[in-house]
Write an enzyme that holds these catalytic residues in place. Structure first.
Site, PDB file in Angstrom:
ATOM      1  N   HIS A 275       0.676  -1.309   0.082  1.00  0.00           N
ATOM      2  CA  HIS A 275      -0.131   0.182   0.051  1.00  0.00           C
ATOM      3  C   HIS A 275       1.062   1.263  -0.019  1.00  0.00           C
ATOM      4  CE1 HIS A 275      -3.393   2.826   1.206  1.00  0.00           C
ATOM      5  NE2 HIS A 275      -2.229   3.306   2.135  1.00  0.00           N
ATOM      6  N   GLU A 276       1.945   1.131   1.013  1.00  0.00           N
ATOM      7  CA  GLU A 276       2.734   2.401   0.758  1.00  0.00           C
ATOM      8  C   GLU A 276       3.582   2.465  -0.512  1.00  0.00           C
ATOM      9  OE1 GLU A 276       2.649   4.738   3.300  1.00  0.00           O
ATOM     10  OE2 GLU A 276       1.119   3.593   4.433  1.00  0.00           O
ATOM     11  N   HIS A 279       1.577   4.346  -2.973  1.00  0.00           N
ATOM     12  CA  HIS A 279       1.512   5.963  -2.982  1.00  0.00           C
ATOM     13  C   HIS A 279       2.642   6.314  -3.808  1.00  0.00           C
ATOM     14  CE1 HIS A 279      -1.641   6.746  -0.353  1.00  0.00           C
ATOM     15  NE2 HIS A 279      -1.263   5.842   0.892  1.00  0.00           N
ATOM     16  N   GLU A 353      -5.943   7.029  -1.147  1.00  0.00           N
ATOM     17  CA  GLU A 353      -5.677   5.733  -0.323  1.00  0.00           C
ATOM     18  C   GLU A 353      -6.563   4.598  -0.902  1.00  0.00           C
ATOM     19  OE1 GLU A 353      -4.148   5.462   2.553  1.00  0.00           O
ATOM     20  OE2 GLU A 353      -3.471   7.258   2.218  1.00  0.00           O
ATOM     21  N   ASP A 357      -4.598   1.157  -2.186  1.00  0.00           N
ATOM     22  CA  ASP A 357      -5.242  -0.046  -1.609  1.00  0.00           C
ATOM     23  C   ASP A 357      -5.441  -0.902  -3.085  1.00  0.00           C
ATOM     24  OD1 ASP A 357      -5.295   0.380   0.835  1.00  0.00           O
ATOM     25  OD2 ASP A 357      -7.291   0.709   0.965  1.00  0.00           O
TER      26      ASP A 357
END
Length: 414
Positions: A275-276, A279, A353, A357
């Site tokens: 997930h990070e 980004h 976000e 995801d």
């Protein structure tokens, strides 16, 4: 004219307070003693009741602290406190830079004295009661002293530079200030984790083993070069878990809280990092920084149009127009626009976000990420039923149930 500005400022302060308390009221009303069906399997009844109680206690505490802040700021305006402090300092100081430093230094110190007992209560009473606090009295005091020193050195240094630039360039100061803030923001993005974090926490490279190998395999699979994986001693202060990504280029690093590693399986931690990484791959960090700087540019430009005018200073009880008093007045007058911009930034952040995801889900990690989010929510006693209005105005991340729905849709579309 200054009387009109005075009343406009008071109206803004009052309306902002009322609106925020209304949102808090709506959020408190969304709490339910019954465990909703969609939360079965995430919370058991005891955990759910504990999360609801935690939310109620925090809400009551926030009401007290916000009411105190509101009362103090109203009294400062009603009795011309800002103007009195400016006049008092002018008896001894003529330098605009030192005037601004002492003006905000005294206000900051007074604010710190007022809020310190509340910080203590939050840490050693509320967080302790719900089993989160691991902070010792020594750590609490040292953290506070270090924070004050950093605020004085970094914040004071930036303020002094900005005031000096204003005195030298006047109407053009916003351009030079924007350059300074942009440079500082880029520097902190790259070096915050290696320069500031070590003052408060220890960071150690993740040891070789199953977890590091799994992270490296995923990074290579995702086309993301990553050598800097660190574990931070978050358990020094709290049992709450987290992970974050920071930096650019060779300075980028992923930081795992040690509390996170004790709660999750390897695949779930990899999903959190996916997930990070999402980004980064989706350029959310860069776009967020650009939007933030654009917002700063707009704010500085508008400020440059009004900072030299006497009316805002007179509205606060000052007798001379100055950078520091004008900044206080502008900070409040800018609140409505800042509120709208912040609302838009939250919408943008929640969209990011979902995308991050979905990025993780694209690598077959939807279920693992969903499980990790559930565990984090349970461990942190998160409110899983926030009011929609509260979410819209305040949440930078979507609520858990919304994120799980998005992950489920990603799985269904594969």
């Amino acid at each position: 004219m200054h009387n009109s500005i005075y009343y406009i400022i008071l109206v803004i302060i009052v309306l902002d307070f009322i609106f925020e308390r209304y949102l808090d009221y709506l959020n408190s009303k969304s709490l339910s003693a019954e465990l909703p069906g969609e939360l079965v399997g995430i919370y058991d009844k005891e955990q759910y009741a504990r999360s609801q109680e935690y939310e109620k206690v925090k809400s009551r505490f926030a009401l007290v602290t916000s009411a105190l802040s509101f009362t103090v700021i109203i009294l400062m305006f009603a009795f011309g406190g800002f103007g009195w402090l400016d006049s008092f300092l002018r008896q001894w100081i003529t330098s605009p830079v030192w005037l601004a430093l002492l003006f905000f230094g005294i206000i900051g110190l007074a604010s710190d004295i007022l809020t310190l007992p509340f910080g203590w209560y939050s840490t050693f009473v509320i967080e302790e009661r719900f089993g989160f606090n691991k902070t010792t009295v020594k750590t609490f005091i040292l953290d506070h002293v270090k924070s004050l020193l950093l605020a004085a050195i970094i914040g004071g240094g930036l303020l002094a530079l900005v005031v000096w630039i204003y005195e030298q360039t006047q109407g053009m100061f916003w351009i030079y200030t924007l350059i300074v803030i942009t440079t500082f923001s880029l520097f902190m993005t790259m070096f915050y984790s290696s320069l500031i974090v070590p003052l408060f926490n220890k960071q150690k490279p993740l040891q070789d083993g199953e977890l590091r190998d799994a992270i490296q395999r995923f990074s290579e699979r995702a086309g993301f070069k990553l050598n800097n994986i660190f574990v931070i001693d978050g358990s020094k202060r709290s049992t709450k878990a987290n992970a974050y990504f920071t930096g650019f280029g060779a300075k980028k690093r992923i930081v795992l809280y040690d509390t996170l590693m004790g709660e999750m399986e390897t695949k779930e931690i990899v999903a959190v990092l996916a997930h990070e990484i999402g980004h980064y791959k989706k350029k959310h960090i860069v776009s967020g920084l650009v939007l933030s700087l654009l917002n700063t540019a707009v704010m500085l430009y508008i400020f440059s149009l009004v900072v030299g005018r006497p009316e805002p200073a007179f509205a606060l009880g000052a007798h001379v127009a100055s950078f520091h008093v004008g900044l206080v007045a502008f900070g409040i007058l800018y609140t409505p626009l800042s509120f709208l911009i912040g609302m838009g930034m939250n919408v943008f952040s929640r969209k990011n976000e979902y995308q991050a995801d979905s990025f993780a889900a694209g690598y077959g990690l939807a279920e693992a990420l969903g499980n990790s989010l559930k565990k984090l929510s349970v461990k942190n006693l998160s409110n899983l039923t926030p009011h929609k209005a509260y979410v819209f105005f305040h949440y930078s991340h979507p609520p858990l149930l919304a994120r799980l729905k998005n992950l489920k849709a990603n799985n269904a579309n594969k």
